[in-house]
Structure formats: C-alpha cells, structure tokens
Enzyme design. Structure first.
Site, short mmCIF file in Angstrom:
data_model
loop_
_atom_site.label_atom_id
_atom_site.label_comp_id
_atom_site.label_asym_id
_atom_site.label_seq_id
_atom_site.Cartn_x
_atom_site.Cartn_y
_atom_site.Cartn_z
N HIS A 299 0.84 -1.19 0.00
CA HIS A 299 0.00 0.00 0.00
C HIS A 299 0.88 1.24 0.00
CE1 HIS A 299 0.52 1.50 4.18
NE2 HIS A 299 0.73 0.24 4.46
N CYS A 300 0.33 2.33 -0.55
CA CYS A 300 1.01 3.62 -0.51
C CYS A 300 0.22 4.53 0.42
CB CYS A 300 1.15 4.21 -1.91
SG CYS A 300 -0.43 4.49 -2.73
N ALA A 301 0.32 5.83 0.23
CA ALA A 301 -0.35 6.75 1.16
C ALA A 301 -1.86 6.65 1.10
CB ALA A 301 0.08 8.18 0.85
N ARG B 167 -3.59 4.18 -1.40
CA ARG B 167 -4.11 3.06 -2.19
C ARG B 167 -3.58 1.71 -1.73
NH1 ARG B 167 -2.14 5.36 -7.73
NH2 ARG B 167 -0.95 6.68 -6.35
#
Length: 610
Positions: free
Chosen positions: A184-186, A188
C-alpha cells in the site's frame, strides 16, 4: 427522496441487473433495475401511465407513471437488428395505459432460434430520484438501494470499519488465495492477483469506504484514503506471513511497459528523499516570509538557518547514491560514501565554479583531457553511479570467498566506482543533465505561459498513467540548480482543479449519501492527493475530468506568466502554501484559477444524468 416498488411487466425469472451480458445495462449506466428471463412473449404495463417512447422496431418501450417514474423495458439484446420482425405492438407512442394492459407481444421461440438472447431489462431511467427501487416477480424481490447507480452498502453496526472493508475486498477479488502480493502507498491498496477475472470491480466500488479502483502499473489499486489504507492492509495481511512480507515490485515490473518501469524506478529512488526536501523547502519559505515582513536576524541565526536549508542540496549526491544503492540491492552505506566522494572538499565546488570563484581541474587520461569538478546539486551522475556501484558490488560478491568478502568487496567497489564516477560517469552525465535541464527550463519559460499551459493541462493525465514519478528528478534538479521549483507552482493548479470539478459533481448530486461519499473523495485533493477524486468521480463521468484539465491548464499558464516558483517540492494546494510565503497572494491566485475554472465548467455544463 422516496422508495418505489414496481411489479415485473413480464412473467419469468427475475435476475439481478449486474448479471446480464450487456455492459451498458449491467454497469447501471442506463439506470437501476432488474432483468427477466421471459417464459412467454407478453409485456404488460406495470402501472398506470403514458407511453413516452415506442421504438419503430418495437423491441423497447419507455413508460412514465402518473407519479413520475420513468422506466425502459428493453426486450432482448441486439434485437434491434430484427427490424420489428417477431414483434407486435398493442399501443402507440403517446397512449395512456392502465396497469396490466398488454403493451407488446413477441415470438419468444422465433427470436431465440434466430440466435438472440431474449433476456428483458427493466430499468428506472430517473433512478437518482429514488432511494430504494424494488422490483417484484412472484416471490422474488430485487432491491436497489441509493439515489444513484452503484451506491455503496452501509457498514454493519457490529463491525469495525476496516474489518468490514477488508472482508468485502477479499470477497470480491477471489479471496486471499488469489493474491500474489500486496502493498500500500499513502492512499491506495496495491494488489497483484493470480487471476484478474475473479475481480468484481462494480461490487468493490460499492463497498462503503472504497473511493475508487483502477488498474495501473500492472497492479489492481483500490483507493481507501490516507490512514485508513494502513488499517485495511493490516487486516488483509493479518495471520498471513507470506502476504505481510510480500512485495509487488518484481511481479509488477514484469508486466510494466518500459516507460512505467523507468517511472517506477525513479519513484523508488527519489520518493524516500522527498520528505527531507519538503522540510528544507518549508524552512526556506518560513525564513523568506519572516524576512519579507522586515524581521531582522543575527548573523549566527542566519548561519544556523542556512545549515537547515542548504545541507540537503550540498550533499544531494550522497542522498541519491544511498537511495539508489538500496533500491538496486547494494549496501546503502557504500552509496553514502560514494555520494560524499562526488562532493569531496578536494574537488572544486560546483557552485563556486559556476560563480567564477573556482576553476575546474583538468586531468589528462590516455591523452584525453577530462574536466574534474564537484557535483553539488547534481542528480544524474549520482543516480547512474549508484546503479553501477550496486551491480559491481553484486558481481564481486558472486565470486569473492565469504571469508574475504568483508574486506575485498567494499574496497574494490569504492575504488573502482570512485574512479569511474569522477572521471567517466560524472563528466558525461553532468553534461547530459545540463542539456536536459536547459531544455526543460526553456520549455517552462516559453512565452505567453505556453509551457505552463501544457504542463498544467496534461499533468493529471500523466498521473492516471502512473508514470508521474519521472518528474521527481526534474523537481530535485530545479531546486538544486535554481533554488526554486517552478514545476510545483504549475501542477498545484492542476491538482486543485480536480478537487474543484469533483466538488461540483458532489454538489449537483441529489442523494445525500452519495454526496457525502463524493465529498470525502474531494477533501484529499485540497491536500494534494487527487487519486480519490479522479478515479472515484471525475474519470467515472469523464467530462468533469476534462473540465479539470482545462482548469489545470489555465492555472499553469497563470503560474508561468507570473514566474511563480516554490522553495521546495512534494506538497501542493493547502500544505503547499508553506513553500510560497514570499508570494502567497500569487500562489492563492493560481489555485483559485484552477479551482474556479474547473468548478464553474463542471457545475454549468455537467449534467448529473451523465
């Protein structure tokens, strides 16, 4: 908003609309409702009303009830090609009809023998006016809840939100067993799945808490929002060591295009550096604001502030080689040392050479004269040297005995890399870097703000493709060379424009629940994160996305005309004000243009029925 209940106009088997073959109906684009697999060829009026539309081919009929319900009854798929054959109409357009009155007859067997699917769709074309639409056929009931198509179900009261969302996501992607890797990113959740055909995209979008979904960079990405994505990720990987330790990189790289691979690599290298440059830019902005207000600082205070603002750029090659070595599997501390060698005090300082206070050292190697200089503020020499050093270290490790590895591998890696870096890679890549930078700067400085117009208009299109990380190196180079980031000033208007268009859609949405969901996707855009607004709203309806691009182009042109530039990078819109303390009014004006143009065009031209 009210609830309505409609009896099926045909006898047969009532089925969910999402299960029909025609995408135009199954995705809810024509409205909410259901479908019937007919057992005879008779269509009756489900209520008292008027025949508003009767197609000449008689395969479709539109009715309006006395209470304002608009429905479309569409008999079969592609049956328009029959040109009315096998159909008989008992009413004509404009007729008033009573509930139970026969409307159309069709020869069920003949149509099926001709190769056509006779599944009949019944949709409420003004679905947005109703909260719950119920269709009845005998003992079968199908409900569609929400003022618009694809309205999300509510989270059960007895479940924690992240538990519910994680369970629903797993249900509609084929379960944990279908996940190859997850990150995961910030904002998504990024999934690489074994079998993409198991994804039910529509159902995933209907999950309360999901702001949108899309495929990019070979990954199925689900937008959840800042903070919440961490919680959902933790639930998904819980009790699964293989998933918790998985990485998307290798699998995703195999499926990416070359441009996506380059962008992802640059992102992996430069994203870890950005927080330091953000902090540096904020320090510069605060100092500039104080000085513009007439505040006087002592010499020692200014010296301390310069340590805060100048160190990261003075030793930028060390940051780049550290991150590059880490990305390509080398030893990060070797990368730090190599980067420091590129800015060693024994070499002429690049800034001093540029100002005429120092001279380049000329070294003769095999009859060739090589200019030797420090690489303060350079990006490409450090990037390429970091890649070469990581490969070189791996090569030595492949044959150096373990007992000698600790001594020989670091020594030979540093020795060879230093020579290559200072005498070969440095001069060549610095020349390439200078030419690229000059070309980019010339483009951004095009007359009449044309460079800003193009960048501002296309930036969010590039974000959608997932290759926007290529701009990280450009922004770092702009900051290191000029001390300002004009690119940041241009794209902030493009970012706020997406939020403006999405807000206009939200305000035009009649259903309160859907409106609140849209607004939750809008808020991150004003903090510099556009994915929820783009994929959750604007791209879904297309026109708001286009209007936002126009707003971004207008804002980008304004930023170029005013020669606006930030003192740092990585933050935009509201947080970005910290980078423009010296030019706050101009910055607010650029954002107002982006927001205003996108919001106005969307609010005036976008129809909610679209």
């Amino acid at each position: 908003m009210q609830d309505i209940c409609i009896e099926s106009p045909l006898a047969g088997e009532l089925i969910e609309l999402s299960k029909v073959k025609d995408v135009g109906f199954s995705n809810g684009a024509m409205g909410r409702g259901a479908a019937v697999k007919p057992i005879d060829g008779k269509v009756y009026a489900p209520f008292d009303g008027v025949v508003e539309v009767l197609f000449p081919t008689m395969h479709a009929i539109g009715l309006k009830s006395m209470t304002g319900i608009d429905i479309l009854i569409h008999i079969g798929f592609d049956t328009v090609k029959l040109a009315g054959q096998y159909f008989t109409a008992h009413v004509k357009q404009g007729d008033r009809v009573s509930k139970g009155q026969m409307l159309v007859e069709f020869d069920l067997a003949a149509i099926e023998n001709a190769g056509y699917d006779t599944t009949t769709v019944i949709v409420v074309t003004n679905s947005a006016d109703y909260t719950t639409i119920t269709l009845l056929l005998g003992d079968t009931i199908i409900k569609s809840i929400g003022g618009e198509t694809n309205v999300k179900d509510s989270i059960p009261d007895n479940m924690v939100k992240e538990e519910y969302v994680a369970a629903e996501i797993l249900k509609y992607i084929g379960g944990k067993s279908n996940i190859r890797s997850v990150e995961h990113c910030a904002t998504r959740l990024r999934l690489i799945l074994k079998d993409k055909s198991q994804i039910n995209e529509k159902s995933i979008e209907n999950i309360d808490g999901v702001k949108g979904q899309f495929f990019a960079a070979a990954q199925f990405q689900i937008i959840l929002g800042t903070g919440f994505v961490d919680k959902v990720y933790a639930v998904i990987v819980r009790d699964s060591e293989s998933l918790a330790g998985s990485s998307n990189n290798e699998t995703a790289y195999q499926e990416m295009t070359m441009l996506q691979k380059i962008s992802r690599t640059l992102g992996d290298v430069f994203v870890p550096i950005i927080p330091v440059l953000v902090a540096t830019g904020i320090f510069m902005g605060l100092r500039g604001m104080a000085q513009s207000l007439g505040i006087q600082f002592s010499e020692n205070f200014l010296r301390m502030s310069q340590i805060l603002t100048d160190t990261a750029f003075a030793f930028l090659p060390a940051l780049v080689t550290w991150s590059t070595m880490k990305k390509f599997g080398g030893t990060p501390v070797i990368g730090i040392v190599l980067g420091l060698m590129l800015v060693a005090p024994q070499l002429p300082n690049a800034y001093a050479v540029a100002s005429g206070d120092a001279q380049v050292i000329s070294m003769s190697i095999f009859g060739l004269t090589v200019p030797v200089v420090g690489y303060q503020g350079s990006v490409l020499p450090a990037l390429v040297l970091g890649i070469l050093a990581a490969k070189l270290q791996k090569w030595f490790k492949s044959f150096v005995p373990d007992v000698l590895d600790l001594i020989i591998t670091p020594f030979m890696t540093l020795f060879i890399s230093m020579l290559i870096g200072i005498l070969v890679v440095g001069p060549i890549m610095h020349s390439v870097e200078s030419n690229i930078f000059s070309a980019v700067k010339a483009f951004l400085d095009l007359p009449f703000g044309l460079g800003g117009l193009v960048v501002g208009g296309l930036h969010q299109v590039i974000v959608v493709t997932g290759v926007h990380h290529v701009f990280n190196a450009l922004e770092i180079e702009l900051l290191a060379t000029t001390g300002q980031d004009a690119f940041n000033a241009i794209i902030t208007g493009a970012i706020v424009a997406q939020g403006g268009a999405a807000l206009a859609v939200a305000l035009k949405t009649k259903n309160p629940k859907k409106r609140s969901l849209y607004i939750s996707s809008v808020i991150p855009a004003f903090l510099g994160i556009t994915e929820p607004a783009i994929f959750g709203i604007n791209l879904r309806f297309v026109k708001p996305f286009i209007y936002a691009l126009i707003g971004g182009a207008a804002a980008g042109m304004a930023a170029s005309l005013m020669h606006l530039a930030g003192t740092g990078m990585g933050i935009t819109v509201i947080p970005g004000t910290l980078l423009y303390m010296n030019h706050l009014l101009e910055y607010l004006f650029v954002n107002a243009i982006g927001f205003g143009v996108a919001f106005t065009l969307t609010f005036m031209l976008f129809k909610q029925s679209e």
